[in-house]
Design an enzyme around this catalytic site. Structure first.
Site, PDB file in Angstrom:
ATOM      1  CG  ASN A 272      96.196 -41.149  58.967  1.00  0.00           C
ATOM      2  OD1 ASN A 272      97.214 -40.707  59.501  1.00  0.00           O
ATOM      3  ND2 ASN A 272      95.702 -40.646  57.847  1.00  0.00           N
TER       4      ASN A 272
ATOM      5  CG  ASP B   2      98.123 -44.023  47.765  1.00  0.00           C
ATOM      6  OD1 ASP B   2      98.625 -43.301  48.647  1.00  0.00           O
ATOM      7  OD2 ASP B   2      97.348 -43.600  46.885  1.00  0.00           O
TER       8      ASP B   2
ATOM      9  NE  ARG C  53      94.787 -38.983  37.694  1.00  0.00           N
ATOM     10  CZ  ARG C  53      95.244 -40.202  37.434  1.00  0.00           C
ATOM     11  NH1 ARG C  53      96.135 -40.379  36.460  1.00  0.00           N
ATOM     12  NH2 ARG C  53      94.827 -41.235  38.134  1.00  0.00           N
TER      13      ARG C  53
ATOM     14  CG  ASP D 273      97.143 -35.997  45.247  1.00  0.00           C
ATOM     15  OD1 ASP D 273      96.214 -35.280  45.649  1.00  0.00           O
ATOM     16  OD2 ASP D 273      96.975 -36.997  44.528  1.00  0.00           O
TER      17      ASP D 273
END
Length: 610
Positions: free
Chosen positions: A400, A445, A475, A535
């Site tokens: 990035n 990640d 989550r 996400d």
């Protein structure tokens, strides 16, 4: 396909078979087809006069036997004993009008199992066999590879023999030789190049420790060659070696415990000398009595020495003083370390992580990670570790910001492609990429480190549910307004409705197309605005596209978040991070609908989502 299989109790080899109906993609086990009272291996199968024969190694029985198929491939009968010699890894080949039997004869004194050959010739596989003039043929220039390693084959009129390179009883790699001269009086061969990719994934590769056997055959019906090779991830007797080392660590630990107990005075070990007092009753056998007295005298001297040593050690460390406590703590730490090593050796497995098949099929996935120059140290460790996982085909680094790494900066066992982006945005994580060769991608990640086996388990679950996002961090979004909750809260409530895509499998064609659809444009702008929630957006897009469950959770055995050791993680301030995500939930629910349907933990039945 015929192969050696071992009895799990006796470790005796039997011959088993498997059949493939889809050109070798999957195999159905047929079970044991040939079982004798002795060890069988190396099943060499061939046809002669419209009948099928098998010549397995039976050197433990001291001979070489030929079996004929009564009901191929399940039932066999003994046709005849070809030679009264304990040959290993023998083959029969029809070449230039004669049949040649080639194997390693172990009957002679000092025979080298991996370094010598014996040859016989005949007019038929069933006829008497005549020995080669120069038996046993010596090692010559390639003695380490003289033992057969598979079926010989003829190519362009030349005969090629497959051999094993020495390195243990069963060899460690395959060599190929072209036979230049083969007559009743002379034999000569030379090694030819055999191009085969080396196992760069080490113990996680199917042949990480060794290759053992190669069988190649020409199929006239398809005008193609087909080959089968076997290999091991770990060396022979690996389990015995690990058990031996593990129990050695346990033994040293026990001795240190006794020594520590003696040093602090907690253990007083005194051997009574009366155990060694000789009997005084009259003996008929004077010589026997004298021997017994001498033995008791020696034992008495030894026990006295041990008692003196115990007295010298006893109470040498005063554990009530700070110095004595330091000594005790150090010894206890050593004891814990040795116990952990012993436990790891005995119960920790061999370190090789194997892929999980689905309906007999193995497949691979592409690993995607997004990073930038400030996290290069993370990336190097990330690539080196995950490139060795069995099912990883390629690693794609989404770069990035900053100077991208050059190829030699990243040590990898699989191809690594650095995809440099024009704009620093989290949306780049799901950019369409036509160069990805697999259906499955894992978004991971670069600061998450977990065992390869956890990746393999997650990949297996995804292949069972390829229309879902399968991840490792569950989550829960609930409440009015919606609030972003962590894994602990989700477990308290008994369910989850999102998984983080920072560690998740997905169908990249399906997921990336949804992410870059016109409908997702509002969500992508919010991701850029908050530099967060990419996400969360993908979870909403999947939930909006189906009334069925769209997420699956897999619990990792362990995982380390390397961002805790760095100051460049965007989620370092947890409260602020969760607050931003709650704002995303409120906006996304207005645009894409509800996300409150919950999935229960431990709902699949495989025990991996507990």
């Amino acid at each position: 396909m015929f192969f050696e299989t071992k009895n799990p109790v006796t470790s005796q080899g039997d011959i088993a078979a498997a059949v493939s109906k889809d050109a070798g993609a999957t195999w159905q086990q047929l079970g044991v087809v040939l079982d004798e009272e002795w060890h069988l291996s190396y099943p060499y199968v061939f046809s002669y006069n419209s009948k099928v024969y098998m010549m397995p190694e039976s050197s433990k029985n001291g001979d070489l036997r030929l079996y004929r198929a009564l009901d191929f491939p399940l039932k066999w009968t003994l046709e005849k004993v070809l030679l009264e010699k304990p040959l290993v890894d023998s083959v029969i080949i029809n070449f230039r009008g004669s049949y040649w039997l080639i194997g390693s004869d172990l009957s002679s004194y000092g025979a080298k199992q991996n370094g010598e050959l014996s040859i016989w010739y005949s007019s038929s596989p069933l006829a008497p066999w005549n020995p080669h003039r120069h038996n046993t043929i010596g090692s010559m220039d390639n003695g380490s590879s003289f033992r057969n390693g598979g079926r010989p084959f003829v190519y362009d009129g030349d005969l090629y023999r497959i051999g094993k390179q020495s390195g243990g009883v069963s060899g460690h790699s395959i060599k190929v030789f072209r036979v230049e001269i083969l007559t009743a009086n002379e034999y000569k061969e030379i090694e030819v190049p055999f191009v085969f990719d080396k196992p760069r994934k080490g113990r996680n590769a199917w042949n990480g420790a060794r290759s053992h056997h190669l069988d190649v055959q020409w199929l006239p019906s398809s005008q193609l060659w087909i080959g089968v090779m076997d290999g091991d991830r770990v060396s022979s007797n690996d389990s015995v070696h690990r058990l031996t080392i593990g129990y050695m660590f346990y033994g040293v630990t026990l001795l240190l415990v006794l020594l520590l107990g003696g040093l602090i005075g907690a253990i007083r070990c005194t051997i009574p000398l009366r155990w060694c007092v000789p009997h005084t009753e009259k003996r008929d056998d004077f010589f026997h009595s004298k021997q017994q007295f001498f033995l008791k005298y020696k034992l008495s001297s030894l026990f006295s020495s041990l008692n003196k040593l115990g007295s010298l050690l006893g109470g040498r460390i005063n554990y009530r003083t700070w110095k004595g406590r330091v000594y005790v703590v150090l010894v206890i730490l050593v004891l814990i370390f040795l116990t952990c090593l012993g436990t790891h050796c005995i119960y920790g497995g061999n370190g090789a992580e194997e892929p999980y098949p689905i309906k007999g099929r193995y497949s691979q996935f592409t690993l995607l990670t997004m990073t930038y120059d400030a996290r290069l140290w993370n990336l190097k460790m990330f690539v080196e570790h995950y490139s060795k996982c069995a099912s990883v085909r390629e690693i794609v680094v989404i770069w990035n910001k900053g100077r991208p790494p050059v190829q030699n900066e990243l040590k990898s066992a699989v191809p690594v492609r650095v995809r440099v982006e024009d704009k620093n945005t989290l949306n780049n994580r799901f950019n369409m990429d036509e160069k990805i060769k697999t259906r499955a991608v894992m978004e991971l990640d670069d600061d998450i480190m977990m065992p390869c086996d956890d990746l393999e388990r997650g990949f297996k679950v995804w292949r069972e549910h390829p229309d879902r996002i399968v991840g490792y961090y569950p989550r829960l979004a609930e409440g009015t307004p919606l609030e972003y909750r962590n894994e602990r809260y989700a477990r308290q409530q008994g369910g989850y409705n999102m998984v983080l895509t920072g560690a998740a499998f997905m169908d990249h064609g399906l997921a990336f197309e949804r992410y870059w659809s016109k409908k997702a444009e509002v969500g992508r702008k919010m991701v850029d605005s908050f530099f967060n929630c990419e996400d969360v957006l993908l979870n909403f897009l999947f939930a909006n596209a189906s009334s069925m469950s769209t997420v699956e959770y897999v619990k990792p055995a362990w995982a380390i978040d390397m961002s805790k050791f760095s100051g460049v993680a965007i989620s370092r301030n947890t409260q602020a991070h969760y607050h931003v995500r709650s704002k995303c939930l409120a906006k996304f629910s207005e645009v894409y609908g509800n996300l409150t349907a919950k999935r229960l933990f431990s709902s699949r039945g495989d025990g991996w989502d507990v």
